[in-house]
Design a protein around this motif. Structure first.
Motif, PDB file in Angstrom:
ATOM      1  N   LYS A 268       6.500   3.390  -7.599  1.00 39.52           N
ATOM      2  CA  LYS A 268       5.990   2.088  -8.037  1.00 39.52           C
ATOM      3  C   LYS A 268       6.611   1.677  -9.367  1.00 39.52           C
TER       4      LYS A 268
ATOM      5  N   GLN B 151       1.224   2.551  -3.676  1.00 35.54           N
ATOM      6  CA  GLN B 151       0.127   2.529  -4.646  1.00 35.54           C
ATOM      7  C   GLN B 151      -0.231   3.923  -5.152  1.00 35.54           C
ATOM      8  N   ASN B 152      -0.055   4.935  -4.340  1.00 38.24           N
ATOM      9  CA  ASN B 152      -0.357   6.301  -4.757  1.00 38.24           C
ATOM     10  C   ASN B 152       0.904   7.106  -5.061  1.00 38.24           C
ATOM     11  N   ARG B 153       1.991   6.404  -5.330  1.00 36.45           N
ATOM     12  CA  ARG B 153       3.265   7.053  -5.679  1.00 36.45           C
ATOM     13  C   ARG B 153       3.753   6.439  -6.991  1.00 36.45           C
ATOM     14  N   PRO B 154       3.204   6.913  -8.109  1.00 37.64           N
ATOM     15  CA  PRO B 154       3.441   6.247  -9.405  1.00 37.64           C
ATOM     16  C   PRO B 154       4.912   6.124  -9.793  1.00 37.64           C
TER      17      PRO B 154
ATOM     18  N   PRO C 292       0.808  -1.231   0.000  1.00 35.99           N
ATOM     19  CA  PRO C 292       0.000   0.000   0.000  1.00 35.99           C
ATOM     20  C   PRO C 292       0.835   1.273   0.000  1.00 35.99           C
ATOM     21  N   GLU C 293       2.050   1.216   0.550  1.00 34.45           N
ATOM     22  CA  GLU C 293       2.868   2.426   0.668  1.00 34.45           C
ATOM     23  C   GLU C 293       3.238   3.043  -0.687  1.00 34.45           C
TER      24      GLU C 293
ATOM     25  N   SER D 176      -5.052  -3.074  -1.214  1.00 36.15           N
ATOM     26  CA  SER D 176      -3.894  -3.203  -2.098  1.00 36.15           C
ATOM     27  C   SER D 176      -3.706  -4.688  -2.387  1.00 36.15           C
TER      28      SER D 176
ATOM     29  N   ASP E  67      -3.697   0.699   6.946  1.00 31.78           N
ATOM     30  CA  ASP E  67      -4.580  -0.263   6.275  1.00 31.78           C
ATOM     31  C   ASP E  67      -4.541  -1.661   6.899  1.00 31.78           C
TER      32      ASP E  67
END
Length: 375
Positions: A127, A121-124, A118-119, A276, A203
């Motif tokens: 990732k 997932q919002n840091r394209p 999850p850490e 996630s 989460d």
């Protein structure tokens, strides 16, 4: 004796999965050198094999991973090993490069679906870096292990390679003497629900567990044993709700000491949210700690955890994370009592233990376990 290097990015002390791997290596005549990091608060590491912990300039983020991988690369390059065992994607690059240069075998043990944590997932960009690294190396790997069937299926679909599964299962050992609640500083008459582990992170349902506590009788208390990025927020949340005295925090413990708290609890919690891919298919080792400690549990409906709990009927599965849903499940376990689940927990413990699971590792290691080491 052949020599293996086993690398992780943690401080070694609480990594039960890899310590069990090291024990299997030793039993098969392969000496492991366990490599990780050293933090100011790290406990002493005492095991009958070599270890090395790097003191790094950074604790987290890109600079930490760059610092660690740089140190690991040079360490591997200038030390002789016959086998490289990389644990998780954050140790894979230096292991792959050096094992390729030296033409030595590499085993990759992925403890999670790393690109699904999850850490990131919002840091394209972050990732993309990890995904590109995995896509570059993974197809070239000959031996890959992961922690459960669901994650193995993801990797097999993605890369078309067979994946070995070695689950995060505890051995049968328990502390020789179980401490009393008084010795551990726990309330004697409380009904204690426990969450434990090195990753008390976002989460994982602990915020909702605290909210559920408000709906439960005052004798129900929440015990959180371990560290993680969610802990400061959880402490603040309990304080703001005026229930700090009902939420007990204990820092991470050596494994057998942690089990002292587990054995003194009444109900285990495993509440990962399926937000996630990594958590959706998680199978945390605390589940098996609960089982061998004879403790029923309340769990979320993530695939692998739900499968075990429903198969053996050893607790309650929550289909959502609403505080009322959690409170209802906890009250059901409380009303049933430990004795209600006892026979099923014993069966689950007999069928799910490291003594059996390690046979898979032994089969994987067999080709590398010859007496005479290579040059």
């Amino acid at each position: 004796m052949k020599k293996a290097v086993v690398s992780v990015t943690n401080d070694l002390v609480t990594d039960q999965r890899v310590m069990r791997t090291n024990e299997v290596l030793l039993q098969m005549g392969i000496e492991p050198t366990f490599v990780g990091r050293k933090l100011p608060e790290s406990l002493e590491y005492k095991k009958p094999y070599p270890h090395r912990r790097f003191k790094l300039w950074f604790r987290k983020g890109f600079l930490f991973y760059a610092n660690y991988n740089f140190r690991l690369f040079w360490y591997l390059l200038f030390h002789r090993f016959d086998l490289y065992i990389s644990n998780d994607l954050d140790t894979l690059l230096p292991n792959y490069l050096v094992s390729s240069l030296k033409r030595k075998p590499l085993i990759y043990d992925s403890h999670e679906y790393f690109t699904g944590v999850p850490e990131i997932q919002n840091r394209p960009l972050v990732k993309k870096v990890w995904t590109s690294l995995e896509q570059f190396i993974f197809p070239k790997l000959k031996t890959v292990i992961t922690v459960n069937d669901s994650i193995a299926a993801l990797y097999e679909d993605e890369y078309g390679k067979p994946i070995h599964v070695v689950r995060n299962i505890s051995d049968s050992s328990l502390p020789e003497k179980v401490k009393s609640r008084e010795e551990l500083g726990l309330p004697k008459g409380a009904f204690i629900i426990i969450n434990q582990g090195a990753g008390i992170n976002v989460d994982r349902g602990m915020e909702e567990a605290i909210e559920a506590l408000e709906l439960l009788p005052t004798e129900v208390m929440l015990l959180i044993v371990g560290n993680g990025d969610a802990v400061p927020g959880l402490k603040k949340m309990a304080s703001e709700k005026g229930i700090s005295e009902r939420v007990i925090f204990k820092r991470k413990q050596p494994y057998l000491e942690m089990l002292q708290y587990t054995l003194n609890a009444d109900c285990g919690l495993s509440l990962d949210k399926p937000l996630s891919p990594n958590y959706q298919f998680s199978l945390p080792n605390k589940l098996f700690d609960f089982i061998k400690s004879g403790m029923p549990m309340v769990v979320s409906s993530v695939v692998e955890v739900r499968k075990v709990v429903e198969q053996y009927k050893i607790g309650e599965v929550c289909m959502d994370h609403h505080p009322q849903t959690l409170a209802t499940a906890i009250l059901k376990v409380k009303a049933n009592g430990k004795a209600y689940y006892s026979a099923n927990l014993k069966q689950a413990a007999a069928e799910n233990n490291w003594e059996t699971e390690q046979l898979i590792w032994r089969q994987i290691l067999e080709p590398y376990a010859a007496e005479n080491s290579g040059s």
